[in-house]
Design a protein around this motif. Structure first.
Motif, mmCIF file in Angstrom:
data_model
loop_
_atom_site.group_PDB
_atom_site.id
_atom_site.type_symbol
_atom_site.label_atom_id
_atom_site.label_comp_id
_atom_site.label_asym_id
_atom_site.label_seq_id
_atom_site.Cartn_x
_atom_site.Cartn_y
_atom_site.Cartn_z
ATOM 1 N N THR A 157 -40.588 37.474 20.657
ATOM 2 C CA THR A 157 -39.651 38.526 20.276
ATOM 3 C C THR A 157 -39.761 38.728 18.774
ATOM 4 N N LEU A 158 -40.180 39.932 18.382
ATOM 5 C CA LEU A 158 -40.408 40.254 16.965
ATOM 6 C C LEU A 158 -39.865 41.649 16.685
ATOM 7 N N SER A 159 -38.587 41.825 16.979
ATOM 8 C CA SER A 159 -37.944 43.128 16.801
ATOM 9 C C SER A 159 -36.913 43.071 15.691
ATOM 10 N N GLY A 160 -36.633 44.237 15.147
ATOM 11 C CA GLY A 160 -35.632 44.301 14.094
ATOM 12 C C GLY A 160 -34.235 43.997 14.574
ATOM 13 N N ASP A 161 -33.998 44.105 15.878
ATOM 14 C CA ASP A 161 -32.668 43.829 16.424
ATOM 15 C C ASP A 161 -32.576 42.437 17.053
ATOM 16 N N ASP A 162 -33.488 41.541 16.718
ATOM 17 C CA ASP A 162 -33.402 40.165 17.219
ATOM 18 C C ASP A 162 -32.099 39.515 16.782
ATOM 19 N N THR A 163 -31.546 38.703 17.668
ATOM 20 C CA THR A 163 -30.363 37.906 17.356
ATOM 21 C C THR A 163 -30.597 36.497 17.875
ATOM 22 N N ALA A 164 -29.747 35.569 17.462
ATOM 23 C CA ALA A 164 -29.846 34.206 17.968
ATOM 24 C C ALA A 164 -29.708 34.188 19.490
ATOM 25 N N GLY A 165 -28.856 35.057 20.023
ATOM 26 C CA GLY A 165 -28.686 35.123 21.472
ATOM 27 C C GLY A 165 -29.957 35.540 22.181
ATOM 28 N N VAL A 213 -32.985 35.072 21.137
ATOM 29 C CA VAL A 213 -33.948 33.974 21.026
ATOM 30 C C VAL A 213 -33.602 32.862 22.009
ATOM 31 N N LEU A 214 -32.325 32.545 22.155
ATOM 32 C CA LEU A 214 -31.924 31.515 23.114
ATOM 33 C C LEU A 214 -32.283 31.926 24.537
ATOM 34 N N ARG A 215 -32.101 33.196 24.850
ATOM 35 C CA ARG A 215 -32.464 33.712 26.176
ATOM 36 C C ARG A 215 -33.971 33.602 26.394
ATOM 37 N N LEU A 216 -34.735 33.930 25.362
ATOM 38 C CA LEU A 216 -36.191 33.839 25.451
ATOM 39 C C LEU A 216 -36.630 32.395 25.669
ATOM 40 N N ALA A 222 -34.912 29.976 27.071
ATOM 41 C CA ALA A 222 -34.563 29.584 28.437
ATOM 42 C C ALA A 222 -35.601 30.106 29.417
ATOM 43 N N LYS A 223 -36.079 31.335 29.187
ATOM 44 C CA LYS A 223 -37.096 31.907 30.065
ATOM 45 C C LYS A 223 -38.429 31.190 29.884
ATOM 46 N N ALA A 224 -38.763 30.778 28.668
ATOM 47 C CA ALA A 224 -40.005 30.045 28.430
ATOM 48 C C ALA A 224 -40.004 28.713 29.167
ATOM 49 N N HIS A 225 -38.839 28.073 29.233
ATOM 50 C CA HIS A 225 -38.723 26.783 29.917
ATOM 51 C C HIS A 225 -38.795 26.950 31.431
ATOM 52 N N ARG A 226 -38.232 28.027 31.945
ATOM 53 C CA ARG A 226 -38.267 28.314 33.387
ATOM 54 C C ARG A 226 -38.723 29.756 33.569
ATOM 55 N N PRO A 227 -40.040 30.002 33.480
ATOM 56 C CA PRO A 227 -40.530 31.385 33.458
ATOM 57 C C PRO A 227 -40.451 32.115 34.791
ATOM 58 N N LEU A 228 -40.325 31.384 35.903
ATOM 59 C CA LEU A 228 -40.203 32.020 37.216
ATOM 60 C C LEU A 228 -38.865 31.683 37.849
ATOM 61 N N HIS A 270 -39.352 33.767 11.108
ATOM 62 C CA HIS A 270 -38.925 32.527 10.459
ATOM 63 C C HIS A 270 -37.419 32.293 10.596
ATOM 64 N N GLN A 271 -36.640 33.353 10.503
ATOM 65 C CA GLN A 271 -35.189 33.225 10.546
ATOM 66 C C GLN A 271 -34.704 32.497 11.798
ATOM 67 N N TYR A 272 -35.472 32.599 12.894
ATOM 68 C CA TYR A 272 -35.022 32.025 14.161
ATOM 69 C C TYR A 272 -35.822 30.787 14.586
ATOM 70 N N VAL A 273 -36.623 30.249 13.685
ATOM 71 C CA VAL A 273 -37.403 29.058 14.026
ATOM 72 C C VAL A 273 -36.490 27.888 14.383
ATOM 73 N N ALA A 274 -35.513 27.612 13.546
ATOM 74 C CA ALA A 274 -34.626 26.466 13.797
ATOM 75 C C ALA A 274 -33.856 26.645 15.109
ATOM 76 N N THR A 275 -33.415 27.863 15.382
ATOM 77 C CA THR A 275 -32.717 28.150 16.643
ATOM 78 C C THR A 275 -33.608 27.835 17.838
ATOM 79 N N ALA A 276 -34.855 28.286 17.778
ATOM 80 C CA ALA A 276 -35.790 28.070 18.889
ATOM 81 C C ALA A 276 -36.151 26.592 19.022
ATOM 82 N N VAL A 277 -36.357 25.915 17.901
ATOM 83 C CA VAL A 277 -36.689 24.481 17.937
ATOM 84 C C VAL A 277 -35.582 23.692 18.615
ATOM 85 N N ASP A 278 -34.342 23.990 18.257
ATOM 86 C CA ASP A 278 -33.203 23.290 18.883
ATOM 87 C C ASP A 278 -33.135 23.589 20.380
ATOM 88 N N ALA A 279 -33.355 24.839 20.750
ATOM 89 C CA ALA A 279 -33.248 25.227 22.158
ATOM 90 C C ALA A 279 -34.346 24.603 23.015
#
Length: 317
Positions: free
Chosen positions: A59-67, A69-72, A74-80, A104-113
């Motif tokens: 996700t590399l959009s101008g409207d990205d939010t922490a939410g 990224v967290l959704r993404l 979760a989908k990466a962990h269970r893609p189907l 970069h702004q969301y790296v820490a969020t994704a690492v934690d998730a």
């Protein structure tokens, strides 16, 4: 598979300058790929599962939010969806995507998730997508993303170095980014839609690999022309050439415009034909994809049910 690390090599200017690409030959070869190989039924389903394992879910959009990224994550962990996993009988595979790619702004969020999942976080860096920020600022951005926990860094080159034939400057730039990455893997984005010729793409690929790129990547996804099979053929041939000369295995990442399962199969066929089965694994091949997973999941649901799902049933829509 253990991740590949490509050592920094010397700049072979003679090889770079003598590299040429025959466009008509490239186009003929690409046109032959769908005719030479196809996969159907359970084999197609297996190839699509491999495509999922090789995705950098992005996700590399101008409207990205922490939410988002967290959704993404979760989908990466269970893609189907679980019902598809059960119908396919692949619960023991513990299928995940290859990585999650964010700003970069969301790296820490994704690492934690993603902690404990084994899924790496990739960060786009160096003034993505144009790559024209001050050089020291771009280096600092790489170091900051690594410090935040990114295991992979997707950098963009200065396209002007390629367009003016300043190969030494391109080599020095990529080498500096590689050194700033430390233990994080470097994926070098060429921005092929802005390099004018296939010969420029071939030469830029070689220079990026000589400077220590662990992957070479087609595009940012923001150019008017992104990942195409002719470009992919040129870049994979350069990977093969570099490997034959040095013994080093460099990964490849097509990105931008790959949105359908059929396109994913075409790319997997290209990799198998040009580089072999070893490059059909996430340590050497990735899709840069934001919408691809939706269609792959839809095709797999059709395989197990015989029906195509409505778009609203796909959780990434």
């Amino acid at each position: 598979m253990p991740p590949v690390r490509v050592p920094i090599g010397a700049l072979d200017m003679a090889l770079v300058r003598h590299t040429r690409v025959n466009r008509s030959a490239v186009e003929r070869r690409v046109a032959s790929l769908p005719a030479r190989r196809t996969v159907k039924k359970e084999w197609q389903a297996a190839w699509l599962l491999r495509a999922i394992a090789c995705m950098d879910l992005t996700t590399l959009s101008g409207d990205d939010t922490a939410g988002n990224v967290l959704r993404l994550c979760a989908k990466a962990h269970r893609p189907l969806r679980q019902d598809i996993v059960d119908a396919l009988g692949i619960g023991d595979l513990r299928l995940t995507t290859g990585a999650v790619c964010v700003y970069h702004q969301y790296v820490a969020t994704a690492v934690d998730a993603l902690r404990g999942t084994g899924i790496p976080v990739a960060a786009v860096s160096t003034g993505f997508p144009a790559g024209l920020s001050p050089f020291e600022q771009r280096l600092a951005e790489v170091r900051a993303s690594v410090a935040a926990g990114a295991a992979e860094i997707d950098i963009v080159i200065t396209r002007g170095h390629v367009l003016t034939g300043n190969w030494q400057a391109l080599y020095d730039e990529v080498r500096a980014f590689r050194e700033a990455c430390g233990d994080a893997h470097l994926k070098t984005i060429l921005g092929v839609g802005e390099l004018a010729t296939l010969t420029n793409i071939a030469r830029a690929s070689l220079v990026a690999m000589m400077a220590g790129s662990d992957f070479i990547k087609t595009s940012t996804g923001k150019e008017s022309s992104n990942a195409t099979l002719p470009v992919g053929l040129v870049m994979t041939r350069m990977i093969r050439e570099y490997g034959a000369r040095t013994g080093h295995e460099v990964g490849f990442k097509p990105a931008g415009g790959i949105r359908t399962a059929k396109q994913a199969l075409d790319w997997l066929i290209l990799m198998k034909e040009e580089l072999g089965d070893r490059w059909l694994r996430p340590h050497l091949f990735r899709f840069g994809a934001s919408g691809l997973l939706t269609d792959v999941e839809r095709q797999l649901e059709h395989y197990v049910t015989g029906r195509y799902a409505a778009a609203y049933r796909q959780p990434m829509v």
